[in-house]
Motif scaffolding. Structure first.
Motif, short mmCIF file in Angstrom:
data_model
loop_
_atom_site.label_atom_id
_atom_site.label_comp_id
_atom_site.label_asym_id
_atom_site.label_seq_id
_atom_site.Cartn_x
_atom_site.Cartn_y
_atom_site.Cartn_z
N TYR A 185 17.72 -0.11 -4.81
CA TYR A 185 16.75 0.83 -5.35
C TYR A 185 16.74 2.10 -4.52
O TYR A 185 17.32 2.18 -3.43
N VAL A 186 16.03 3.10 -5.05
CA VAL A 186 15.77 4.34 -4.34
C VAL A 186 14.26 4.59 -4.42
O VAL A 186 13.65 4.43 -5.48
N ARG A 187 13.68 4.92 -3.28
CA ARG A 187 12.28 5.31 -3.22
C ARG A 187 12.22 6.80 -2.91
O ARG A 187 12.74 7.24 -1.89
N PRO B 135 2.40 2.08 -9.07
CA PRO B 135 2.25 2.49 -10.47
C PRO B 135 3.44 3.22 -11.06
O PRO B 135 3.57 3.33 -12.27
N PHE B 136 4.35 3.71 -10.19
CA PHE B 136 5.46 4.51 -10.70
C PHE B 136 6.80 3.86 -10.36
O PHE B 136 7.59 4.37 -9.56
N LEU B 137 7.04 2.71 -10.96
CA LEU B 137 8.29 1.98 -10.84
C LEU B 137 9.07 2.10 -12.15
O LEU B 137 8.48 2.11 -13.23
N CYS C 53 11.53 4.06 -7.43
CA CYS C 53 10.09 4.10 -7.14
C CYS C 53 9.72 5.52 -6.76
O CYS C 53 10.37 6.13 -5.90
N LEU C 54 8.69 6.04 -7.40
CA LEU C 54 8.15 7.34 -7.04
C LEU C 54 6.93 7.10 -6.17
O LEU C 54 5.88 6.67 -6.67
N ALA C 55 7.07 7.33 -4.88
CA ALA C 55 6.05 6.94 -3.91
C ALA C 55 5.30 8.16 -3.40
O ALA C 55 5.89 9.05 -2.77
N ARG D 53 9.06 10.51 3.22
CA ARG D 53 10.51 10.66 3.15
C ARG D 53 11.09 9.64 2.18
O ARG D 53 10.53 8.55 2.00
N PRO D 54 12.21 9.97 1.55
CA PRO D 54 12.83 9.01 0.63
C PRO D 54 13.54 7.91 1.41
O PRO D 54 13.81 8.03 2.61
#
Length: 295
Positions: A17-19, A47-49, A60-62, A67-68
């Motif tokens: 995955y990428v966050r 909430p933003f998966l 995932c939008l965290a 930082r990503p």
């Protein structure tokens, strides 16, 4: 052991995955569904998966991080323990993820690692799969999360992490741009020389070259800036389209990424634009995609 001689003791088995660290997650979420074509995953923890394949999530939008990061699956508990030990010996920053952090990542256990450049890499055990069929939000032809490009201020030191500790394999180079394989594909991670940390792009695979071109017209019609492509990487054979996303992130669609065999030897391509794209597509906005300076 040198960086060229990757260890088989601690195999990184897949890019999970990428966050992405975002200030406006709802805006980025609209982009993820309406433009990228990913499937939103309703849940209470994050909430933003978003899904792109059989995995529970690949994006995932965290909003609660600065930082990503990228998630790399490690094959088992003993391998993760050895990775933790080798990271400590080699001087890389690493810490055990909290229970809450593991829950947010939908994994059983994780080491949160910082490479020599300052990129965050989550080494995870048992990332969650989904029992439901992937249902995209639009017909983009996405087949799954394919690869990431990472900026590197210290290629040699970052390669020590990826090869000697995580067991990745150098497949090819363009100048100092280095492609790394962790499974049968030519690469899942590419390191690009840079003066800062961060992601160069996040690439989702698509099912055909037609899908690449259809997506090109789709993003153009919506006045989204194409950063690089359509083009084809000589080293990997991948046809790509890279375009601007929210908050400075770049996304890509890719098709035709080659498999490699056990006898493949890393090749050195010349440090020029045609070695990054044999179709002649040039990138004018990102230094990492313009030229690959040799050290």
């Amino acid at each position: 052991m040198t960086a060229e001689q990757s260890s088989s003791r601690i195999p990184a088995s897949q890019l999970c995955y990428v966050r992405l660290a975002v200030a406006q997650p709802q805006v980025a979420a609209t982009f993820a569904t309406e433009i990228l074509g990913l499937q939103h995953v309703p849940n209470e923890l994050e909430p933003f998966l978003f899904r792109s394949d059989e995995r529970y999530h690949t994006l995932c939008l965290a909003a609660r991080t600065d930082r990503p990061s990228i998630g790399i699956e490690i094959s088992g508990e003993p391998e993760l323990e050895r990775a933790a030990n080798d990271l400590a010996i080699s001087g890389f920053l690493a810490r055990e993820a909290t229970v809450e952090e593991c829950a947010q990542r939908f994994v059983r256990r994780a080491l949160i690692v910082e490479d020599a450049t300052g990129n965050t890499i989550d080494l995870v055990l048992r990332p969650a799969m989904s029992g439901r069929r992937y249902f995209p939000s639009r017909d983009a032809g996405i087949s799954g999360l394919q690869s990431v490009g990472l900026r590197s201020r210290a290629i040699k030191d970052d390669l020590k992490l990826w090869t000697a500790i995580l067991g990745a394999r150098v497949t090819d180079r363009v100048g100092d741009v280095t492609y790394l394989a962790i499974d049968q594909k030519h690469h899942r991670v590419a390191l690009y020389p840079s003066d800062k940390a961060g992601l160069v792009y996040v690439c989702y695979g698509v099912e055909s070259m037609d899908a690449v071109m259809q997506n090109k017209y789709f993003v153009q019609e919506r006045q989204i800036k194409i950063v690089h492509g359509p083009g084809r990487e000589p080293a990997s054979g991948q046809i790509f389209l890279r375009f601007a996303g929210p908050e400075g992130y770049v996304f890509s669609y890719g098709y035709g990424l080659k498999d490699i065999d056990a006898g493949h030897r890393p090749r050195q391509f010349t440090a020029e634009a045609s070695s990054l794209c044999e179709w002649g597509s040039e990138c004018v906005d990102m230094a990492e995609l313009q030229f690959a300076p040799a050290s």
